[in-house]
Structures are given as structure tokens and as C-alpha cells.
Design a protein around this motif. Structure first.
Motif, PDB file in Angstrom:
ATOM      1  N   LEU A 102     -12.086   5.620 -11.657  1.00  0.00           N
ATOM      2  CA  LEU A 102     -10.895   4.703 -11.299  1.00  0.00           C
ATOM      3  C   LEU A 102     -11.122   4.081 -10.092  1.00  0.00           C
ATOM      4  CD1 LEU A 102      -8.029   3.980 -11.871  1.00  0.00           C
ATOM      5  CD2 LEU A 102      -7.303   6.104 -10.641  1.00  0.00           C
ATOM      6  N   LEU A 103     -11.283   2.606 -10.169  1.00  0.00           N
ATOM      7  CA  LEU A 103     -11.303   1.648  -9.159  1.00  0.00           C
ATOM      8  C   LEU A 103      -9.750   1.349  -9.045  1.00  0.00           C
ATOM      9  CD1 LEU A 103     -12.496  -0.081  -6.913  1.00  0.00           C
ATOM     10  CD2 LEU A 103     -12.915  -1.687  -8.647  1.00  0.00           C
ATOM     11  N   VAL A 104      -8.980   1.560  -7.709  1.00  0.00           N
ATOM     12  CA  VAL A 104      -7.933   0.764  -7.301  1.00  0.00           C
ATOM     13  C   VAL A 104      -8.013  -0.522  -6.554  1.00  0.00           C
ATOM     14  CG1 VAL A 104      -5.773   1.331  -6.550  1.00  0.00           C
ATOM     15  CG2 VAL A 104      -6.654   3.044  -8.016  1.00  0.00           C
ATOM     16  N   ASP A 105      -7.454  -1.356  -6.813  1.00  0.00           N
ATOM     17  CA  ASP A 105      -7.067  -2.505  -6.122  1.00  0.00           C
ATOM     18  C   ASP A 105      -5.842  -2.447  -5.482  1.00  0.00           C
ATOM     19  OD1 ASP A 105      -6.706  -5.084  -5.009  1.00  0.00           O
ATOM     20  OD2 ASP A 105      -7.502  -6.243  -6.567  1.00  0.00           O
ATOM     21  N   SER A 106      -5.959  -2.256  -4.058  1.00  0.00           N
ATOM     22  CA  SER A 106      -4.583  -1.927  -3.552  1.00  0.00           C
ATOM     23  C   SER A 106      -4.135  -2.958  -2.464  1.00  0.00           C
ATOM     24  CB  SER A 106      -4.692  -0.427  -2.598  1.00  0.00           C
ATOM     25  OG  SER A 106      -3.397  -0.093  -2.092  1.00  0.00           O
ATOM     26  N   THR A 107      -4.789  -4.373  -2.748  1.00  0.00           N
ATOM     27  CA  THR A 107      -4.645  -5.348  -1.847  1.00  0.00           C
ATOM     28  C   THR A 107      -3.098  -5.581  -1.615  1.00  0.00           C
ATOM     29  OG1 THR A 107      -6.732  -6.380  -2.725  1.00  0.00           O
ATOM     30  CG2 THR A 107      -4.761  -7.889  -1.645  1.00  0.00           C
ATOM     31  N   PHE A 108      -2.272  -5.359  -2.493  1.00  0.00           N
ATOM     32  CA  PHE A 108      -0.862  -5.763  -2.512  1.00  0.00           C
ATOM     33  C   PHE A 108      -0.014  -4.662  -1.381  1.00  0.00           C
ATOM     34  CE2 PHE A 108       1.217  -9.105  -5.129  1.00  0.00           C
ATOM     35  CZ  PHE A 108       0.142 -10.077  -5.085  1.00  0.00           C
ATOM     36  N   ALA A 109      -0.807  -3.556  -1.154  1.00  0.00           N
ATOM     37  CA  ALA A 109      -0.024  -2.298  -0.578  1.00  0.00           C
ATOM     38  C   ALA A 109      -1.279  -1.522   0.292  1.00  0.00           C
ATOM     39  CB  ALA A 109       0.448  -1.259  -1.619  1.00  0.00           C
ATOM     40  N   PRO A 110      -1.366  -2.482   1.528  1.00  0.00           N
ATOM     41  CA  PRO A 110      -2.359  -1.882   2.349  1.00  0.00           C
ATOM     42  C   PRO A 110      -1.757  -0.405   3.253  1.00  0.00           C
ATOM     43  CG  PRO A 110      -1.414  -3.488   3.427  1.00  0.00           C
ATOM     44  CD  PRO A 110      -0.903  -3.617   1.806  1.00  0.00           C
ATOM     45  N   PRO A 111      -2.643   0.039   3.867  1.00  0.00           N
ATOM     46  CA  PRO A 111      -1.750   1.478   4.697  1.00  0.00           C
ATOM     47  C   PRO A 111      -0.920   0.742   5.616  1.00  0.00           C
ATOM     48  CG  PRO A 111      -4.448   1.409   4.623  1.00  0.00           C
ATOM     49  CD  PRO A 111      -4.108   0.178   3.918  1.00  0.00           C
ATOM     50  N   PRO A 112       0.027   1.441   5.927  1.00  0.00           N
ATOM     51  CA  PRO A 112       0.423   2.591   5.413  1.00  0.00           C
ATOM     52  C   PRO A 112       1.343   2.660   4.187  1.00  0.00           C
ATOM     53  CG  PRO A 112       2.103   2.018   6.976  1.00  0.00           C
ATOM     54  CD  PRO A 112       1.226   0.632   6.837  1.00  0.00           C
ATOM     55  N   LEU A 113       1.244   1.809   3.343  1.00  0.00           N
ATOM     56  CA  LEU A 113       2.105   1.581   2.384  1.00  0.00           C
ATOM     57  C   LEU A 113       1.757   2.477   1.064  1.00  0.00           C
ATOM     58  CD1 LEU A 113       2.981  -2.286   2.249  1.00  0.00           C
ATOM     59  CD2 LEU A 113       4.173  -0.613   3.416  1.00  0.00           C
ATOM     60  N   GLN A 114       0.542   2.421   0.783  1.00  0.00           N
ATOM     61  CA  GLN A 114      -0.122   3.362  -0.165  1.00  0.00           C
ATOM     62  C   GLN A 114      -1.386   3.976  -0.089  1.00  0.00           C
ATOM     63  OE1 GLN A 114       0.370   1.770  -4.752  1.00  0.00           O
ATOM     64  NE2 GLN A 114      -1.707   1.136  -4.363  1.00  0.00           N
ATOM     65  N   TYR A 115      -1.772   5.021  -0.320  1.00  0.00           N
ATOM     66  CA  TYR A 115      -3.158   5.788  -0.351  1.00  0.00           C
ATOM     67  C   TYR A 115      -3.600   6.307  -1.749  1.00  0.00           C
ATOM     68  CZ  TYR A 115      -1.904   5.494   4.700  1.00  0.00           C
ATOM     69  OH  TYR A 115      -1.811   4.920   6.051  1.00  0.00           O
ATOM     70  N   PRO A 116      -4.307   5.336  -2.267  1.00  0.00           N
ATOM     71  CA  PRO A 116      -4.570   5.675  -3.757  1.00  0.00           C
ATOM     72  C   PRO A 116      -5.576   6.855  -3.755  1.00  0.00           C
ATOM     73  CG  PRO A 116      -5.012   3.173  -3.316  1.00  0.00           C
ATOM     74  CD  PRO A 116      -4.474   3.983  -1.947  1.00  0.00           C
ATOM     75  N   PHE A 117      -6.026   7.238  -2.613  1.00  0.00           N
ATOM     76  CA  PHE A 117      -7.110   8.733  -2.891  1.00  0.00           C
ATOM     77  C   PHE A 117      -6.121   9.645  -2.941  1.00  0.00           C
ATOM     78  CE2 PHE A 117     -10.490   6.337  -0.261  1.00  0.00           C
ATOM     79  CZ  PHE A 117     -11.323   6.145  -1.327  1.00  0.00           C
TER      80      PHE A 117
END
Length: 402
Positions: free
Chosen positions: A178-193
Motif C-alpha cells: 500500500l502506497l498512500v499519497d498524503s499530499t493533501f494531509a501533511p503532518p500533523p494532519l494525517q500519519y498513514p503509517f
């Protein structure tokens, strides 16, 4: 399980975490100089024995050639690693990091749906390097061994959230990644790990850069071994950041903890305000804005819990995404709206300190022609609302085709 406490960034880490890789020859410099040299003087082996087998490329005792490492990008990568809870590597652009992810995983198939059109184009480009065709499937198709699930969340351009844990469980069950593109939610908004991602991708051009003045991509993995593979790949793909861009990135990371929460909070207020406008019937007004202009507002804060029980607030633990989209009732409204604003700049991209309003059709031919993407900056939220209000009022006076 992730904590229910709202996540925050540590400003001390952003300012000082790269101290461990400071070049002692910098002397009294407080702000780093831009490293422009492509090559570095070799040490005399009689003075300093060289052991190439034990050279730590992530913490280089010296630099050899800037395609391998240089001082400023190494410092930025240490900070990015710290705040993303993994091992981060920088690239020349977001799409360069996307291509690097495909080279790294060598997937048999890619599961993807919607999102940034550039990611789809990169997959098509990567296909040219394959002897056999790389099949692209939908996120909700059945997965197989060695598939790559490419999950963008929140989604470009709408800002809607997708359930990382659900897709992590689904792909891991068959031995995929699973690769998560988290561009729209950088830290501290979202931590995909925290929710099962194997790798995290960011277009660092956006929020990590934050000033609309650099191109950057970032890949974050969980282990040093995987980081070393990515680094070797990057060395021979030639997709490292330039010296100036690395310096701009390091400068920008220093204020990430100040910018992101403010942008997130302002976007959430504006999205809720626009949602009320969208629900206002034609012929009525809300806060000075006539109804019948805004057909829909997309934002993760407006989603609520889905049929599987996914609630975006359990994933976006540090706040809501600062970029989202609205759908205007008519194409003519959408084509003129960004140009009627005075604080929002009519331009593509997102994540900068200045607010942007984009008629998305201009950069994404597949977008609904009535869609406007809004990237909220750090201006005063009431000023931004006033700007949107006056532009919507002007739109309401436009003569449109029947």
C-alpha cells in the motif's frame, strides 16, 4: 490504535532536528548557505582512511558528489524523516517520487481510482519500460500477490478522505503493498503509517514547500534497508532535488507547525460556510450570498461516517485538509469566478501561504467543468470569506446562456 488526542508537530524538531548532520565547517552560520557545488574535494587516504563498505550515505561524514548527497538536502531529509515517522528521501518533484515508487515496487498491477491526473500519467509513462503491459485496476477490484494499491487520501481535487486501514488490510491479505499519497494531509494532519501504509508519498512542492517557489517530491518508508534501495535508485534515475530547491525546502520546514494548523482551521471554517450556502434555496440568502450558485461542497469534514463505518476524523487526527473543492451551478460561473477574487489567486497548485482558486478544467481535462478547487492559505479567515462572498455576488449578476 492511534490516540484520540489531536496530533501536533514539534517546533523544536523542525528547527533543530537536523543538528546531528550539521557540517562543522559551517562555523557560526545560523541559517545554512546554499550548497551549489556539484563535487567535493576528496580526502587524502593517508590523512583519513576510507572504508567505502561502511560509508553511511544517510549520515555522510563527507560529501562526494551532489547526485549522491549534499549538505542541505541531507538536513531536510532528517527533518522529514522525523515528522513523518519513517525514513524520508527527497526528489526533484512529486511526479519524480511517484515514478521512483513504481521502480521500487515493480508491481504486477496497480489499483487506483481518480485523484491526481498526473499520477495516472506517470503510471502510463512507467508502462513504457515494461516488457509486458502493466494492468491498472480499480481500488475495489480483487487484489493479487504483488499488486500495488495506490491510495490518494484526501483526494485531489475534492479533499475527500479514503479509509487507509481498509485498503491496507485488503492488500496485505494477498501479499501486496500500500502506497498512500498524503499530499493533501501533511503532518500533523494525517500519519498513514498508523493505519497500515507501507510507503507514504508527498508532493513536497505543496505543503512542505508552502511558498509556491520550489518543486519537490518525498517518499517515506519504514526501514533503513528500503531507504537505501530508494537512494540507490534515485542516484541512477538522476531525480534528486537541485541545490536551491533543497535550501528552500529546509527553510520552509521550519514553519510547518505554524502554517498547517492555521490553514486547516481556516479551510474547515470556510468549507462549513460554503456548505450552508450550497444548501440555501434559490431566491434566498445566507450571510449576504444568494442561493442557487453553489451546487456542492466537498471536504473531509463534511463526509461523516460511511457504510463500512469509516469516519474521516479517526484518520485525520491532526485536523482537516486545507484544500477542497466546490461545484458551481453553471460553467460560466466557474470560468469567471477565480478572476473575480482579489485575495485568492487564480492559479493551479496548492499548499502555499497564499490562497488559490483554480478552475480545475484548465489543468485537468477530465475534471467537471464547473469545479473550482480552493487552496486555503494563511490570510485572515474573515477576509477570505468576504472575498468569496463578493465574488459569488458578482457571479449571481452574470448573464448566462440558457
Amino acid at each position: 490504535m492511534p490516540s484520540n488526542l489531536k496530533k501536533t508537530l514539534n517546533g523544536t524538531d523542525l528547527i533543530h532536528y537536523d543538528a546531528s548532520v550539521l557540517d562543522k565547517s559551517n562555523g557560526p552560520e545560523v541559517a545554512p548557505s546554499i550548497s551549489v557545488s556539484t563535487t567535493f574535494r576528496a580526502l587524502n587516504p593517508l590523512d583519513a582512511p576510507i572504508d567505502p563498505q561502511n560509508f553511511d550515505i544517510r549520515n555522510p561524514p563527507r560529501h562526494i558528489y551532489s547526485r549522491y548527497t549534499q549538505q542541505v538536502s541531507t538536513r531536510a531529509e532528517h527533518i522529514l524523516s522525523r515528522i513523518n515517522h519513517g525514513y524520508a528521501l527527497t526528489y526533484a518533484s512529486g511526479l519524480a517520487s511517484s515514478y521512483a515508487a513504481l521502480v521500487f515496487y515493480k508491481p504486477k498491477r496497480v489499483a487506483i481510482r481518480g485523484g491526481y491526473h498526473g499520477s495516472h500519467a506517470t503510471i502510463e509513462t512507467y508502462k513504457k519500460t515494461r516488457d509486458s503491459d502493466l494492468k491498472v485496476i480499480d481500488l475495489d477490484d480483487e487484489y493479487q500477490l504483488d499488486d500495488l494499491c495506490w491510495l490518494e487520501t484526501p483526494l485531489n481535487p475534492t479533499g475527500e478522505a479514503r479509509d487507509i486501514q481498509y485498503y491496507a488490510d485488503k492488500i496485505h491479505k494477498v501479499g501486496g503493498s500500500l502506497l498512500v499519497d498524503s499530499t493533501f494531509a501533511p503532518p500533523p494532519l494525517q500519519y498513514p503509517f498508523d493505519f497500515g501504509a507501507d510507503a507514504v508519498l508527498h508532493s513536497g512542492t505543496k505543503y512542505f514547500g508552502g511558498h509556491s517557489d520550489l518543486l519537490c517530491g518525498v517518499l517515506v518508508v519504514k526501514t533503513l534497508e528500503k531507504w537505501n534501495v530508494l537512494h540507490r535508485d534515485r542516484t541512477f534515475l538522476g531525480s534528486m532535488m537541485g541545490s536551491l530547491e533543497a535550501w528552500l525546502l529546509l527553510r520552509s520546514l521550519r514553519t510547518l507547525h505554524l502554517r498547517i494548523p492555521r490553514q486547516s482551521e481556516s479551510a474547515t471554517v470556510i468549507a462549513a460556510w460554503l456548505q450552508t450556502i450550497s444548501l440555501t434555496p434559490k431566491g434566498q440568502f445566507f450571510d449576504g450570498v444568494p442561493g442557487g450558485l453553489v451546487a456542492k461542497v466537498w471536504h473531509s469534514s463534511l463526509q461523516g461516517r460511511d457504510s463500512r463505518g469509516f469516519d474521516p476524523k479517526q484518520q485525520l487526527t491532526g485536523g482537516w485538509n486545507p484544500t477542497f473543492a466546490i461545484l458551481l451551478e453553471k460553467l460560466e460561473y466557474a470560468s469567471q469566478f477565480p478572476h473575480l477574487l482579489k485575495y485568492f489567486v487564480p492559479a493551479t497548485s496548492l499548499g502555499g501561504v497564499e490562497s488559490l482558486a483554480e478552475h480545475r478544467l484548465h489543468s485537468d481535462p477530465g475534471a467537471d467543468p464547473r469545479l473550482i478547487r480552493l487552496s486555503i492559505g494563511v490570510e485572515e479567515v474573515e477576509d477570505l470569506k468576504a472575498d468569496l462572498r463578493q465574488a459569488l455576488v458578482q457571479v449571481s449578476k452574470m448573464k448566462t446562456k440558457l
